[in-house]
Motif scaffolding. Structure first.
Motif, PDB file in Angstrom:
ATOM      1  N   PHE A 237      -6.172   0.383  -9.838  1.00  0.00           N
ATOM      2  CA  PHE A 237      -7.315  -0.504 -10.037  1.00  0.00           C
ATOM      3  C   PHE A 237      -7.363  -1.574  -8.951  1.00  0.00           C
ATOM      4  O   PHE A 237      -6.337  -1.945  -8.368  1.00  0.00           O
ATOM      5  N   PHE A 238      -8.571  -2.074  -8.672  1.00  0.00           N
ATOM      6  CA  PHE A 238      -8.732  -3.173  -7.730  1.00  0.00           C
ATOM      7  C   PHE A 238      -9.469  -4.316  -8.428  1.00  0.00           C
ATOM      8  O   PHE A 238     -10.245  -4.113  -9.375  1.00  0.00           O
ATOM      9  N   ALA A 239      -9.188  -5.542  -7.950  1.00  0.00           N
ATOM     10  CA  ALA A 239      -9.796  -6.730  -8.559  1.00  0.00           C
ATOM     11  C   ALA A 239     -11.251  -6.851  -8.134  1.00  0.00           C
ATOM     12  O   ALA A 239     -11.592  -6.689  -6.965  1.00  0.00           O
ATOM     13  N   ASP A 240     -12.112  -7.141  -9.102  1.00  0.00           N
ATOM     14  CA  ASP A 240     -13.538  -7.274  -8.813  1.00  0.00           C
ATOM     15  C   ASP A 240     -14.178  -8.248  -9.806  1.00  0.00           C
ATOM     16  O   ASP A 240     -14.354  -7.924 -10.989  1.00  0.00           O
ATOM     17  N   LYS A 241     -14.433  -9.476  -9.311  1.00  0.00           N
ATOM     18  CA  LYS A 241     -15.134 -10.492 -10.093  1.00  0.00           C
ATOM     19  C   LYS A 241     -14.473 -10.750 -11.445  1.00  0.00           C
ATOM     20  O   LYS A 241     -15.098 -10.697 -12.507  1.00  0.00           O
ATOM     21  N   GLY A 242     -13.171 -10.989 -11.398  1.00  0.00           N
ATOM     22  CA  GLY A 242     -12.455 -11.381 -12.604  1.00  0.00           C
ATOM     23  C   GLY A 242     -11.941 -10.239 -13.453  1.00  0.00           C
ATOM     24  O   GLY A 242     -11.253 -10.476 -14.452  1.00  0.00           O
ATOM     25  N   SER A 243     -12.236  -9.003 -13.110  1.00  0.00           N
ATOM     26  CA  SER A 243     -11.706  -7.870 -13.858  1.00  0.00           C
ATOM     27  C   SER A 243     -11.177  -6.825 -12.875  1.00  0.00           C
ATOM     28  O   SER A 243     -11.288  -6.994 -11.661  1.00  0.00           O
ATOM     29  N   PHE A 244     -10.619  -5.768 -13.428  1.00  0.00           N
ATOM     30  CA  PHE A 244     -10.071  -4.724 -12.569  1.00  0.00           C
ATOM     31  C   PHE A 244     -10.825  -3.419 -12.804  1.00  0.00           C
ATOM     32  O   PHE A 244     -11.032  -3.006 -13.943  1.00  0.00           O
ATOM     33  N   LYS A 245     -11.224  -2.800 -11.703  1.00  0.00           N
ATOM     34  CA  LYS A 245     -11.939  -1.536 -11.776  1.00  0.00           C
ATOM     35  C   LYS A 245     -11.124  -0.426 -11.135  1.00  0.00           C
ATOM     36  O   LYS A 245     -10.422  -0.645 -10.141  1.00  0.00           O
ATOM     37  N   GLU A 246     -11.250   0.756 -11.714  1.00  0.00           N
ATOM     38  CA  GLU A 246     -10.498   1.890 -11.197  1.00  0.00           C
ATOM     39  C   GLU A 246     -11.062   2.329  -9.848  1.00  0.00           C
ATOM     40  O   GLU A 246     -12.279   2.337  -9.648  1.00  0.00           O
ATOM     41  N   LEU A 247     -10.138   2.682  -8.940  1.00  0.00           N
ATOM     42  CA  LEU A 247     -10.577   3.181  -7.632  1.00  0.00           C
ATOM     43  C   LEU A 247     -11.279   4.521  -7.830  1.00  0.00           C
ATOM     44  O   LEU A 247     -10.674   5.477  -8.333  1.00  0.00           O
ATOM     45  N   PRO A 248     -12.545   4.604  -7.448  1.00  0.00           N
ATOM     46  CA  PRO A 248     -13.316   5.803  -7.773  1.00  0.00           C
ATOM     47  C   PRO A 248     -13.233   6.916  -6.739  1.00  0.00           C
ATOM     48  O   PRO A 248     -13.587   8.059  -7.023  1.00  0.00           O
ATOM     49  N   GLU A 249     -12.802   6.611  -5.528  1.00  0.00           N
ATOM     50  CA  GLU A 249     -12.891   7.574  -4.431  1.00  0.00           C
ATOM     51  C   GLU A 249     -11.514   8.065  -4.000  1.00  0.00           C
ATOM     52  O   GLU A 249     -10.481   7.486  -4.322  1.00  0.00           O
ATOM     53  N   LYS A 250     -11.523   9.151  -3.236  1.00  0.00           N
ATOM     54  CA  LYS A 250     -10.295   9.613  -2.600  1.00  0.00           C
ATOM     55  C   LYS A 250      -9.848   8.593  -1.560  1.00  0.00           C
ATOM     56  O   LYS A 250     -10.669   7.850  -1.006  1.00  0.00           O
ATOM     57  N   VAL A 251      -8.563   8.562  -1.294  1.00  0.00           N
ATOM     58  CA  VAL A 251      -8.046   7.646  -0.278  1.00  0.00           C
ATOM     59  C   VAL A 251      -7.205   8.424   0.729  1.00  0.00           C
ATOM     60  O   VAL A 251      -6.694   9.515   0.441  1.00  0.00           O
ATOM     61  N   LEU A 252      -7.063   7.850   1.913  1.00  0.00           N
ATOM     62  CA  LEU A 252      -6.236   8.414   2.968  1.00  0.00           C
ATOM     63  C   LEU A 252      -4.885   7.711   2.936  1.00  0.00           C
ATOM     64  O   LEU A 252      -4.821   6.481   2.988  1.00  0.00           O
ATOM     65  N   THR A 253      -3.823   8.475   2.838  1.00  0.00           N
ATOM     66  CA  THR A 253      -2.472   7.919   2.801  1.00  0.00           C
ATOM     67  C   THR A 253      -1.741   8.300   4.075  1.00  0.00           C
ATOM     68  O   THR A 253      -1.497   9.485   4.329  1.00  0.00           O
ATOM     69  N   LEU A 254      -1.390   7.314   4.874  1.00  0.00           N
ATOM     70  CA  LEU A 254      -0.657   7.554   6.115  1.00  0.00           C
ATOM     71  C   LEU A 254       0.784   7.123   5.918  1.00  0.00           C
ATOM     72  O   LEU A 254       1.058   5.977   5.566  1.00  0.00           O
ATOM     73  N   ARG A 255       1.695   8.047   6.141  1.00  0.00           N
ATOM     74  CA  ARG A 255       3.112   7.811   5.859  1.00  0.00           C
ATOM     75  C   ARG A 255       3.880   7.456   7.128  1.00  0.00           C
ATOM     76  O   ARG A 255       3.524   7.873   8.218  1.00  0.00           O
ATOM     77  N   THR A 256       4.956   6.714   6.942  1.00  0.00           N
ATOM     78  CA  THR A 256       5.844   6.427   8.072  1.00  0.00           C
ATOM     79  C   THR A 256       6.923   7.499   8.214  1.00  0.00           C
ATOM     80  O   THR A 256       7.625   7.545   9.224  1.00  0.00           O
ATOM     81  N   SER A 257       7.057   8.369   7.224  1.00  0.00           N
ATOM     82  CA  SER A 257       8.036   9.459   7.330  1.00  0.00           C
ATOM     83  C   SER A 257       7.433  10.608   8.127  1.00  0.00           C
ATOM     84  O   SER A 257       6.278  10.980   7.942  1.00  0.00           O
ATOM     85  N   ILE A 258       8.228  11.158   9.019  1.00  0.00           N
ATOM     86  CA  ILE A 258       7.789  12.211   9.930  1.00  0.00           C
ATOM     87  C   ILE A 258       8.549  13.490   9.634  1.00  0.00           C
ATOM     88  O   ILE A 258       9.758  13.475   9.388  1.00  0.00           O
TER      89      ILE A 258
END
Length: 306
Positions: free
Chosen positions: A152-173
């Motif tokens: 969830f992310f903070a939005d105007k005093g409440s928390f909303k679920e992240l609705p979209e896909k996200v890109l995860t970049l790792r430091t492990s190779i």
């Protein structure tokens, strides 16, 4: 080879023109391994340089000594404490390597990154040393996009679920390609070069050679079982010269005595899976003698002494 060869690569990383791309790959019987790359841009631009800096610091820290013991030539072993090195020109990966490089250099910029269903991510640049540019590619063979459930992310005093896909970049190779070599930090990098298919084909060819060499009591069973389990991987270090030397009955008898191989009428007995596996290990440089007791031992791989 000690781990300084790896540390030296990561110490060279600086403020070069780094780029990043997502990789999708698939394997077909007709065309072998195929790649599709989608270049992406991070905003702000210096975020990518920051990621590279974090990777560089991670792999020049105590991580290497804590996780790995040495760098060795790739020969099919799966020691988690070893970084395996393979020349890009080696026939095991040459075709796949050239396809990968070509795909990265012609990365698409229009495909929806989240519809791509990428399986890997590559960060690449030209490292310039004394006026000479040497391409480097750092690859993570993991799905870089995901849906974060229960995040969830903070939005105007409440928390909303992240609705979209996200890109995860790792430091492990998982692997690094640099200065004519591929360095495998773990075995997930094998998927990128379709190595399982390659060593399965090699195993079949070499097992047939052994089957037809007239040194086995049960050549058909040997041929069948030699292609099962971990044996195909072992054949990456198959020594054809050793097989040729076994044309000598005297050498066969001596080898059987040293490694406890059953022999009958000067033929290696290959009636059971255990007998086949033992002989495969010996022919594929997985057997050695204890220098103190002269007992037979299994080893992950052999190199010349000194």
């Amino acid at each position: 080879m000690d781990l300084n060869i790896i540390k030296d690569i990561f110490q060279k990383m600086g403020n070069f023109d780094w780029e990043i791309a997502l990789i999708k790959f698939r394997e077909t019987k007709k065309n072998g391994i195929e790649f599709f790359c989608r270049k992406i841009v991070l905003d702000p631009y210096d975020k990518l340089s920051g990621l590279v800096k974090d990777i560089s610091e991670l792999y020049t820290s105590d991580l290497l000594e804590n996780k790995y013991q040495q760098v060795k030539p790739y020969e099919g072993s799966c020691d988690a404490q070893v970084i395996y090195r393979l020349p890009c020109s080696d026939k095991l990966i040459k075709d796949a390597f050239e396809k990968l490089v070509e795909s990265i250099s012609h990365s698409d910029v229009e495909e929806d990154p989240f519809k791509l269903k990428a399986q890997a991510c590559v960060i690449y640049a030209d490292l310039v040393e004394e006026g000479v540019a040497k391409p480097i590619k750092m690859i993570s063979v993991k799905n870089p996009t995901t849906i974060l459930k229960h995040k969830f992310f903070a939005d105007k005093g409440s928390f909303k679920e992240l609705p979209e896909k996200v890109l995860t970049l790792r430091t492990s190779i998982d692997l690094v390609i640099y200065d004519g070599y591929v360095y495998f930090f773990d075995m997930s990098g094998e998927k990128l070069f379709a190595l399982e298919r390659t060593y399965t084909i090699k195993c079949r060819k070499d097992a047939k050679l052994i089957r037809d060499s007239c040194i086995l009591s049960n050549p058909d069973f040997f041929y069948e079982y030699a292609q099962k389990g971990h044996n195909p991987r072992r054949f990456l270090s198959f020594n054809e010269g050793s097989l040729e030397s076994l044309a000598s009955k005297k050498i066969r008898r001596r080898l059987a005595k040293k490694f406890g191989l059953r022999i009958k009428d000067d033929l290696f007995v290959t009636d059971t899976s255990e007998e086949v596996t033992q002989l495969v290990k010996v022919l594929c440089n997985k057997g050695a003698l204890d220098p103190f007791g002269e007992d037979a031992m299994e080893v992950t791989g052999m190199e010349k002494w000194g």
